[in-house]
Design a protein around this motif. Structure first.
Motif, PDB file in Angstrom:
ATOM      1  N   LEU A 133       0.840  -1.184   0.000  1.00 44.19           N
ATOM      2  CA  LEU A 133       0.000   0.000   0.000  1.00 44.19           C
ATOM      3  C   LEU A 133       0.883   1.244   0.000  1.00 44.19           C
ATOM      4  CD1 LEU A 133      -2.648  -1.153   2.599  1.00 44.19           C
ATOM      5  CD2 LEU A 133      -2.771  -1.310   0.126  1.00 44.19           C
ATOM      6  N   TYR A 134       0.368   2.358  -0.492  1.00 46.43           N
ATOM      7  CA  TYR A 134       1.172   3.561  -0.682  1.00 46.43           C
ATOM      8  C   TYR A 134       1.699   4.156   0.614  1.00 46.43           C
ATOM      9  CZ  TYR A 134      -0.116   3.731  -5.584  1.00 46.43           C
ATOM     10  OH  TYR A 134      -0.287   3.447  -6.902  1.00 46.43           O
ATOM     11  N   ASP A 135       1.065   3.906   1.740  1.00 46.27           N
ATOM     12  CA  ASP A 135       1.539   4.512   2.976  1.00 46.27           C
ATOM     13  C   ASP A 135       2.623   3.690   3.663  1.00 46.27           C
ATOM     14  OD1 ASP A 135      -0.023   2.396   3.881  1.00 46.27           O
ATOM     15  OD2 ASP A 135      -0.745   3.495   5.619  1.00 46.27           O
ATOM     16  N   GLU A 136       2.942   2.534   3.148  1.00 46.40           N
ATOM     17  CA  GLU A 136       3.894   1.641   3.807  1.00 46.40           C
ATOM     18  C   GLU A 136       5.315   1.859   3.300  1.00 46.40           C
ATOM     19  OE1 GLU A 136       2.256  -2.162   2.983  1.00 46.40           O
ATOM     20  OE2 GLU A 136       0.898  -2.046   4.671  1.00 46.40           O
ATOM     21  N   GLY A 137       5.842   3.025   3.568  1.00 44.80           N
ATOM     22  CA  GLY A 137       7.223   3.319   3.215  1.00 44.80           C
ATOM     23  C   GLY A 137       7.483   3.347   1.721  1.00 44.80           C
ATOM     24  N   SER A 138       6.474   3.659   0.928  1.00 37.43           N
ATOM     25  CA  SER A 138       6.718   3.723  -0.506  1.00 37.43           C
ATOM     26  C   SER A 138       7.465   5.001  -0.814  1.00 37.43           C
ATOM     27  CB  SER A 138       5.408   3.647  -1.288  1.00 37.43           C
ATOM     28  OG  SER A 138       4.790   4.882  -1.358  1.00 37.43           O
ATOM     29  N   SER A 139       8.463   4.884  -1.652  1.00 35.97           N
ATOM     30  CA  SER A 139       9.279   6.041  -1.980  1.00 35.97           C
ATOM     31  C   SER A 139       8.890   6.627  -3.330  1.00 35.97           C
ATOM     32  CB  SER A 139      10.753   5.629  -1.992  1.00 35.97           C
ATOM     33  OG  SER A 139      10.949   4.618  -2.956  1.00 35.97           O
ATOM     34  N   SER A 140       7.720   6.293  -3.825  1.00 40.68           N
ATOM     35  CA  SER A 140       7.276   6.789  -5.124  1.00 40.68           C
ATOM     36  C   SER A 140       6.941   8.269  -5.025  1.00 40.68           C
ATOM     37  CB  SER A 140       6.026   6.039  -5.584  1.00 40.68           C
ATOM     38  OG  SER A 140       6.289   4.673  -5.685  1.00 40.68           O
ATOM     39  N   ASN A 141       7.392   9.030  -6.021  1.00 41.90           N
ATOM     40  CA  ASN A 141       7.009  10.432  -6.046  1.00 41.90           C
ATOM     41  C   ASN A 141       5.714  10.585  -6.845  1.00 41.90           C
ATOM     42  OD1 ASN A 141       7.656  10.462  -8.779  1.00 41.90           O
ATOM     43  ND2 ASN A 141       9.682  11.331  -8.437  1.00 41.90           N
ATOM     44  N   THR A 142       5.174  11.768  -6.876  1.00 43.28           N
ATOM     45  CA  THR A 142       3.864  11.969  -7.486  1.00 43.28           C
ATOM     46  C   THR A 142       3.873  11.735  -8.989  1.00 43.28           C
ATOM     47  OG1 THR A 142       4.332  14.333  -7.567  1.00 43.28           O
ATOM     48  CG2 THR A 142       2.995  13.543  -5.732  1.00 43.28           C
ATOM     49  N   MET A 143       4.967  12.031  -9.650  1.00 43.77           N
ATOM     50  CA  MET A 143       5.016  11.807 -11.100  1.00 43.77           C
ATOM     51  C   MET A 143       5.005  10.313 -11.420  1.00 43.77           C
ATOM     52  SD  MET A 143       4.618  14.715 -12.160  1.00 43.77           S
ATOM     53  CE  MET A 143       4.847  14.659 -13.909  1.00 43.77           C
ATOM     54  N   GLU A 144       5.721   9.505 -10.614  1.00 38.51           N
ATOM     55  CA  GLU A 144       5.695   8.056 -10.807  1.00 38.51           C
ATOM     56  C   GLU A 144       4.289   7.520 -10.580  1.00 38.51           C
ATOM     57  OE1 GLU A 144       8.533   6.307  -8.196  1.00 38.51           O
ATOM     58  OE2 GLU A 144      10.246   7.170  -9.234  1.00 38.51           O
TER      59      GLU A 144
END
Length: 160
Positions: free
Chosen positions: A106-117
């Motif tokens: 899930l996105y809140d679990e330490g994901s390092s994705s930025n908004t463009m990705e």
């Protein structure tokens, strides 16, 4: 053309009710929202417009960026069940060929994705498949309440 009044004593949105009703709603939306890019992000000019108070930015205008199936659990969802159902949805989609294999994080679990990705990922999901399994609705506590209510009514109708 009548412009809305934004005086402090009247409140920020008092003049908008007549301005945003009827045929003027699209015009009001375009004149009151800040400048945005094609992807929906607010531009630098739009940020300045918000800071100077010439434009409004409503929370309802903000769209989710990324794949909605992997969004962080909402307050009305049971978090452990969300993780399980996202995992099962992903497995069904891969098995049926609707989606590519991916890590069920899930996105809140330490994901390092930025908004463009995330925006690119959302575009890929929209282009890739017309259908895919998403069992996440089963983690919503409001749905469980409705399931329980329907079950009780059916039990009362047929057995009670």
């Amino acid at each position: 053309e009548v412009a809305p009044s934004f005086s402090r004593r009247d409140g920020l949105l008092r003049g908008l009710s007549s301005f945003a009703s009827g045929d003027n709603s699209k015009h009001a939306e375009s004149t009151l929202s800040p400048d945005r890019e094609q992807s929906g992000f607010v531009t630098d000019k739009g940020r300045e417009q918000i800071l100077h108070g010439s434009r409004l930015c409503s929370p309802m205008d903000v769209a989710f960026v990324g794949d909605p199936m992997y969004a962080r659990p909402k307050s009305f969802e049971f978090k452990p069940l969300v993780k399980l159902l996202v995992y099962l949805s992903n497995r069904f989609n891969v098995k049926c060929g609707f989606d590519k294999p991916r890590q069920c994080k899930l996105y809140d679990e330490g994901s390092s994705s930025n908004t463009m990705e995330l925006a690119k990922e959302a575009e890929e999901v929209n282009k890739a498949a017309l259908f895919r399994f998403n069992l996440r609705f089963l983690a919503d506590t409001r749905n469980w309440f409705m399931f329980y209510l329907i079950w009780k009514l059916a039990w009362w109708k047929f057995f009670g």
